[in-house]
Design an enzyme around this catalytic site. Sequence first.
Site, PDB file in Angstrom:
ATOM      1  N   ASP A 142       0.807  -1.224   0.000  1.00  0.00           N
ATOM      2  CA  ASP A 142       0.000   0.000   0.000  1.00  0.00           C
ATOM      3  C   ASP A 142       0.837   1.268   0.000  1.00  0.00           C
ATOM      4  O   ASP A 142       2.053   1.232   0.196  1.00  0.00           O
ATOM      5  CB  ASP A 142      -0.965  -0.010   1.199  1.00  0.00           C
ATOM      6  CG  ASP A 142      -0.326  -0.574   2.473  1.00  0.00           C
ATOM      7  OD1 ASP A 142       0.910  -0.541   2.583  1.00  0.00           O
ATOM      8  OD2 ASP A 142      -1.072  -1.051   3.335  1.00  0.00           O
ATOM      9  N   ASN A 190      -7.803  -3.642  14.349  1.00  0.00           N
ATOM     10  CA  ASN A 190      -9.179  -3.897  13.889  1.00  0.00           C
ATOM     11  C   ASN A 190      -9.227  -5.013  12.838  1.00  0.00           C
ATOM     12  O   ASN A 190     -10.252  -5.242  12.208  1.00  0.00           O
ATOM     13  CB  ASN A 190      -9.808  -2.620  13.314  1.00  0.00           C
ATOM     14  CG  ASN A 190      -9.084  -2.109  12.076  1.00  0.00           C
ATOM     15  OD1 ASN A 190      -8.105  -2.705  11.621  1.00  0.00           O
ATOM     16  ND2 ASN A 190      -9.566  -1.012  11.515  1.00  0.00           N
ATOM     17  N   HIS A 200      -7.374  -5.182  10.066  1.00  0.00           N
ATOM     18  CA  HIS A 200      -7.072  -4.838   8.667  1.00  0.00           C
ATOM     19  C   HIS A 200      -5.772  -5.506   8.204  1.00  0.00           C
ATOM     20  O   HIS A 200      -4.862  -5.745   8.991  1.00  0.00           O
ATOM     21  CB  HIS A 200      -7.076  -3.324   8.419  1.00  0.00           C
ATOM     22  CG  HIS A 200      -5.913  -2.557   8.942  1.00  0.00           C
ATOM     23  ND1 HIS A 200      -6.054  -1.362   9.607  1.00  0.00           N
ATOM     24  CD2 HIS A 200      -4.571  -2.782   8.895  1.00  0.00           C
ATOM     25  CE1 HIS A 200      -4.864  -0.897   9.931  1.00  0.00           C
ATOM     26  NE2 HIS A 200      -3.940  -1.746   9.516  1.00  0.00           N
ATOM     27  N   GLU A 219      -9.803  -2.166   5.363  1.00  0.00           N
ATOM     28  CA  GLU A 219     -10.460  -1.963   6.648  1.00  0.00           C
ATOM     29  C   GLU A 219     -11.685  -2.878   6.772  1.00  0.00           C
ATOM     30  O   GLU A 219     -12.145  -3.441   5.764  1.00  0.00           O
ATOM     31  CB  GLU A 219     -10.897  -0.487   6.770  1.00  0.00           C
ATOM     32  CG  GLU A 219      -9.764   0.523   6.644  1.00  0.00           C
ATOM     33  CD  GLU A 219      -8.847   0.572   7.880  1.00  0.00           C
ATOM     34  OE1 GLU A 219      -8.934  -0.316   8.748  1.00  0.00           O
ATOM     35  OE2 GLU A 219      -8.031   1.507   7.955  1.00  0.00           O
TER      36      GLU A 219
HETATM   37  C1  F6R Z   1       1.443  -1.717   6.115  1.00  0.00           C
HETATM   38  C2  F6R Z   1       0.123  -2.332   6.174  1.00  0.00           C
HETATM   39  C3  F6R Z   1      -0.664  -2.395   7.429  1.00  0.00           C
HETATM   40  C4  F6R Z   1       0.159  -2.729   8.668  1.00  0.00           C
HETATM   41  C5  F6R Z   1      -0.726  -2.719   9.911  1.00  0.00           C
HETATM   42  C6  F6R Z   1       0.076  -2.971  11.170  1.00  0.00           C
HETATM   43  O1  F6R Z   1       1.967  -1.790   4.799  1.00  0.00           O
HETATM   44  O2  F6R Z   1      -0.332  -2.763   5.169  1.00  0.00           O
HETATM   45  O3  F6R Z   1      -1.686  -3.355   7.287  1.00  0.00           O
HETATM   46  O4  F6R Z   1       0.766  -3.974   8.508  1.00  0.00           O
HETATM   47  O5  F6R Z   1      -1.364  -1.487  10.019  1.00  0.00           O
HETATM   48  O6  F6R Z   1       0.915  -1.863  11.399  1.00  0.00           O
HETATM   49  P1  F6R Z   1       2.049  -1.896  12.503  1.00  0.00           P
HETATM   50  O7  F6R Z   1       3.057  -2.910  12.073  1.00  0.00           O
HETATM   51  O8  F6R Z   1       2.625  -0.502  12.504  1.00  0.00           O
HETATM   52  O9  F6R Z   1       1.385  -2.267  13.787  1.00  0.00           O
END
Ligand code: F6R
Length: 245
Positions: free
Chosen positions: A67, A136, A138, A143
Amino acid sequence: MKIIEAKDYNKMSALAADYIIEKIKANPNLNLGLATGGTPVGIYSNLINDHQKNGLSYRNITTFNLDEYVGLSGENPNSYRYYMDDQLFNHIDIQKSKTNIPRGDVADIQKECLDYEKLIANQGGIDLQILGIGSNGHIGFNEPGTSFDSNTHVVQLAPSTLEANARFFNSPEEVPTEAVTMGIATIMKSKQILLLISGESKKEALFRLINGEVNESFPASVLKNHPCVTIIADEAALADIKVHS
Ligand code: F6R
């Protein structure tokens, strides 16, 4: 889903890096899907150390990131392009032309989504996708409520995600509210998936993933339908779960 337990964040990072290194040794042309955020930082520093110490080459590796924020160019220190260059690509012998991240700063973002999907397909698909998870549920920036049939698309980030990501920005107002993300269907097409989960703040998400139903209200639950998922989680994240090894 296979679960590997690691004592703490450092051990999880080392185990995950070793896992990736073995895959690259087995296939030096690997198509590797990458994630950003806090979780993979330790993995990337382990990969860099290994590259410097043992000389593993990334010359023929192609990467696809999950992303990117809409509106940020690659020069912006908060963009995921900048993050990847800084955390990994600038320190290994990968060819930058083989590192792919959706562009968040193009005029036609819908075309960018279609093009990214084609790019992955034309390269033969992703062999190994690294994932983190949001509290959550994701994955990527998919989301809760995202269709399991979704391809690369533009999303409005959930308030909890904006809040979680605000730590990387000078002020909460600077956090972009939209992102381009691989869709759930894009992620599910990866041949193998490695999901990393660390810390107490992810305890409930991991519990729900293991014990809950497969449902679009909890995007990561779709991974139960994938034939080849490995989870590496640390003790803090696994606090409410018994791992049978
Ligand atoms: C990042 C991504 C997100 C993260 C998720 C966890 O490229 O796609 O899904 O993997 O938000 O983020 P952290 O590792 O910061 O807890």
